[in-house]
Design a protein around this motif. Sequence first.
Motif, mmCIF file in Angstrom:
data_model
loop_
_atom_site.group_PDB
_atom_site.id
_atom_site.type_symbol
_atom_site.label_atom_id
_atom_site.label_comp_id
_atom_site.label_asym_id
_atom_site.label_seq_id
_atom_site.Cartn_x
_atom_site.Cartn_y
_atom_site.Cartn_z
ATOM 1 N N MET A 62 0.841 -1.189 0.000
ATOM 2 C CA MET A 62 0.000 0.000 0.000
ATOM 3 C C MET A 62 0.884 1.250 0.000
ATOM 4 O O MET A 62 1.862 1.346 0.727
ATOM 5 N N SER A 63 0.541 2.177 -0.825
ATOM 6 C CA SER A 63 1.328 3.400 -0.841
ATOM 7 C C SER A 63 0.663 4.434 0.040
ATOM 8 O O SER A 63 -0.543 4.596 0.042
ATOM 9 N N LYS A 64 1.467 5.108 0.806
ATOM 10 C CA LYS A 64 0.922 6.191 1.610
ATOM 11 C C LYS A 64 1.621 7.486 1.210
ATOM 12 O O LYS A 64 2.677 7.469 0.596
ATOM 13 N N GLN A 65 1.010 8.595 1.591
ATOM 14 C CA GLN A 65 1.589 9.864 1.186
ATOM 15 C C GLN A 65 1.850 10.716 2.394
ATOM 16 O O GLN A 65 1.054 10.756 3.322
ATOM 17 N N LEU A 66 3.000 11.385 2.397
ATOM 18 C CA LEU A 66 3.238 12.278 3.518
ATOM 19 C C LEU A 66 3.398 13.706 3.021
ATOM 20 O O LEU A 66 3.878 13.943 1.918
ATOM 21 N N ASN A 67 2.933 14.625 3.828
ATOM 22 C CA ASN A 67 2.960 16.031 3.454
ATOM 23 C C ASN A 67 4.248 16.705 3.898
ATOM 24 O O ASN A 67 4.620 16.633 5.066
ATOM 25 N N VAL A 68 4.900 17.353 2.962
ATOM 26 C CA VAL A 68 6.125 18.068 3.266
ATOM 27 C C VAL A 68 5.924 19.523 2.869
ATOM 28 O O VAL A 68 5.411 19.800 1.785
ATOM 29 N N ALA A 69 6.300 20.437 3.762
ATOM 30 C CA ALA A 69 6.215 21.859 3.411
ATOM 31 C C ALA A 69 7.623 22.415 3.269
ATOM 32 O O ALA A 69 8.468 22.227 4.141
ATOM 33 N N LEU A 70 7.893 23.071 2.138
ATOM 34 C CA LEU A 70 9.186 23.721 1.930
ATOM 35 C C LEU A 70 9.046 25.184 2.334
ATOM 36 O O LEU A 70 8.220 25.909 1.795
ATOM 37 N N ILE A 71 9.853 25.590 3.302
ATOM 38 C CA ILE A 71 9.742 26.943 3.833
ATOM 39 C C ILE A 71 11.124 27.575 3.807
ATOM 40 O O ILE A 71 12.127 26.883 4.022
ATOM 41 N N GLY A 72 11.184 28.856 3.526
ATOM 42 C CA GLY A 72 12.495 29.506 3.571
ATOM 43 C C GLY A 72 12.434 30.955 3.177
ATOM 44 O O GLY A 72 11.430 31.431 2.664
ATOM 45 N N ASN A 73 13.548 31.643 3.422
ATOM 46 C CA ASN A 73 13.668 33.045 3.009
ATOM 47 C C ASN A 73 13.668 33.117 1.489
ATOM 48 O O ASN A 73 14.017 32.147 0.833
ATOM 49 N N PRO A 74 13.300 34.279 0.937
ATOM 50 C CA PRO A 74 13.515 34.458 -0.495
ATOM 51 C C PRO A 74 15.015 34.384 -0.805
ATOM 52 O O PRO A 74 15.843 34.603 0.094
ATOM 53 N N ASN A 75 15.350 34.074 -2.022
ATOM 54 C CA ASN A 75 16.748 34.044 -2.490
ATOM 55 C C ASN A 75 17.625 32.978 -1.836
ATOM 56 O O ASN A 75 18.832 33.120 -1.791
ATOM 57 N N THR A 76 17.028 31.931 -1.300
ATOM 58 C CA THR A 76 17.877 30.890 -0.726
ATOM 59 C C THR A 76 17.971 29.693 -1.650
ATOM 60 O O THR A 76 18.595 28.695 -1.316
ATOM 61 N N GLY A 77 17.336 29.760 -2.803
ATOM 62 C CA GLY A 77 17.341 28.618 -3.708
ATOM 63 C C GLY A 77 16.292 27.594 -3.311
ATOM 64 O O GLY A 77 16.412 26.417 -3.641
ATOM 65 N N LYS A 78 15.271 28.046 -2.611
ATOM 66 C CA LYS A 78 14.195 27.150 -2.199
ATOM 67 C C LYS A 78 13.536 26.504 -3.415
ATOM 68 O O LYS A 78 13.243 25.304 -3.420
ATOM 69 N N THR A 79 13.306 27.311 -4.430
ATOM 70 C CA THR A 79 12.669 26.787 -5.630
ATOM 71 C C THR A 79 13.554 25.761 -6.331
ATOM 72 O O THR A 79 13.060 24.767 -6.863
ATOM 73 N N SER A 80 14.876 25.978 -6.289
ATOM 74 C CA SER A 80 15.783 24.991 -6.877
ATOM 75 C C SER A 80 15.654 23.663 -6.156
ATOM 76 O O SER A 80 15.672 22.599 -6.778
ATOM 77 N N VAL A 81 15.572 23.713 -4.821
ATOM 78 C CA VAL A 81 15.424 22.481 -4.048
ATOM 79 C C VAL A 81 14.098 21.807 -4.421
ATOM 80 O O VAL A 81 14.033 20.588 -4.633
#
Lengths: 77, 699
Positions: B1-20
């Motif tokens: 069975m596959s389960k799903q977990l919720n992950v929130a990406l949080i960070g300052n602007p300009n830290t490369g959050k979107t790249s991650v």
Amino acid sequence: MRLTIADLKKGEKGVITDSSSEDIPLKLLEMGCLPGNEVRLLQLAPFADPMYLNVNDSFLAIRKETASLIVIEKIDE
Amino acid sequence: MSKQLNVALIGNPNTGKTSVFNALTGLNQKVGNYPGITVDKKQGICKLSRGVKAHILDLPGTYSLNASSLDENVVIELLLNKNDKDYPDVAIIVSDVENLKRNLLLFTQIKDLKIPTILVINMSDLMIRKGITLDIKLLEEKFHTKIALVSTRKNSGITELKQLIESYKTISTESCLDTTSIDEDYFESLQKAFPNQDVYKLWLVITQDANFGKITRQELDVSKFKTKSNQELKRLQQKEAIKRYQFINAILKEGQTIDRSKATGLRSKLDRLLIHKVWGYVIFFLILLTIFQAIYDWATFPMDLIDTTFASLAGWVKDTFHGGGMVTDLVAEGIVSGIGGIVIFIPQIAFLFLFISILEESGYMSRVVFLMDRVMRRFGLSGKSLVPLISGTACAIPAVMATRNIENWKERLITILVVPFTTCSARLPVYLIIIALVIPEGSIIGLSYQALTLMALYLLGFGMAIFSAYILDRILKTKHKTFFVVEMPNYKLPLLKNVLITVIEKTKTFVFEAGKIILAISIILWVLASYGPGDKFNNAESYIETTTHQTSYERNDQIAAFKLEHSYIGIIGKTIEPLIKPLGYDWKVGIGLVASFAAREVFVGTLATIYSVGSASEGENIDTIKTKMANETYADGTKVFTLASGISLLLFYAFAMQCMSTLAIVKRETKSWKWPILQLIGMTAIAYICALIAFQFLK
């Protein structure tokens, strides 16, 4: 005389002594404009506004009117 | 069975959050909207081992949990609402290695919400060059977390990060700061009032209400607990920030060493040039020129291609499903040309966002904001208004959305209100045909009159935007204080993948968001033009006499024109004729104007139909439309399109608010009908008056 960040000249350094004015945005405090931190004026835009600072390892630009609310003591190098 | 977990990406602007985010999800992502607001909601799926899938939510960049903009507010609203379906099982804080201290402030706030938190230290490939060393083990222990050293540029650390996500249950949820220590009396009484709640959460809800007043999905009602004034609350917030930094600094003193002599000085070298009092502006001007060149020159080729493709597609539908009657006509003339009218803007929008995202990714945009703030402020705008004003030359819709990072509400509102004055790409086809019609050929010092007119119209649009901003600044009274903090990020080479993803996402948003409306309007227009009351419309053939030396094509054209005159839209045109007569337009132009209120670019197509150029009008040779328009006369033999009426029409299009999609976006962004209605009335009034004066003087 009360010195503020707005009194710094390009390249000069100071240490913040008071940033409790109500008109300073919280965001600026959280970026490190807090008493005890060093601040250096890196560059000025034309008409000396906005001001480009290095404080608490952050590089940021703020307007002169905000800068004039943050009290400092100058550090001579 | 596959389960799903919720992950929130949080960070300052300009830290490369979107790249991650991009590294974790690849192209497995989609952008939606948060309900009720137009903040982009980026989410994606990351496959972990053993069939486990992580649902990754890329939250808007924020410096702290104390929101100062709509985008930031999304973060706090989600984290305060345990019942939200996106509430994270685990949070990932993305920090860049050079700004660790400041990023840790946000980290400690998230930790205090008792959410398992992973710390990603991005751009770790720069550590050696910047002379930074970190004691990861010590930091993990003191901050009660797991740390992943990641470099999205070198593509390292992502596998380790995925493993950490998978074992999130082992991460401690111990908090960093004891909230009560900020002000013992106050927080103890707060805890007493709500004994079952977490005191830090309560504190956040109280301060958010005070700061922002927009928490809508909260579980807690703290409105009854008012023991401190807003001023005192702010003092406590400042104290909180100080306490957090004390905690962070004490740990970093042991866990981080920075050899400052290693700093390379790239920043100061580039800054010396790019924000130089003279060269800074010269370089910015050259960059702008390049962008305009790309949008208006390089984009022509794909646009022509799209244009002809859709014209032949419409023709193909008509030929292939000949005899399909109404449905065929609707598909060919309404839907296909409607979609064509949307798709044609893709090249320009894509080019615009290509440049904007390169400028933003590289860190240059903040320098422009810095350079221009003082000038813009004189007109009630902010340095940050510049990006929307530039974007406005492609389309006002993304431009209005781009105002979101202007923190000061008044400056943001003024920017939103004046952006539609800038010459968007939809005005271009209208300008081109009218200029070709009424401005004489010939040139002065090598510059053609027609090109000069076009340039004048662009300057006029921009000038009017600035001028009305200045007026609005005087008129509008708001309680909001000026507030301007811009981070000046490090310069970096934009990552191709990030740039491309931005271009694709923004273009998709435009096509689907604006496209829906444009398509709907095209269909309505088609219906209004294809149906009419009474015998004159339904039996047009019997009203047109057959003359002997007439080809069947010409006769058909004549019938089509007659039908249009008596269709619903023709009746509308006739009704408004008295109103537009003083501007020098006849009822046929009136139809074009009415149709343009849906979207300006339909003007040329509508006129093409009205002047009975032919059935497959869209994408037809523009010369034919031009010739027909040039020959159009009133009953007394005077020409409809003269220099006077042409200039009047150009001015009308330059200033009038003729875009329903923009009005819809403004309503969404300002959360009120007041502003779009003001925009509609104000801009159209200005347009009417200017056109009236121009026509009456030049007549």
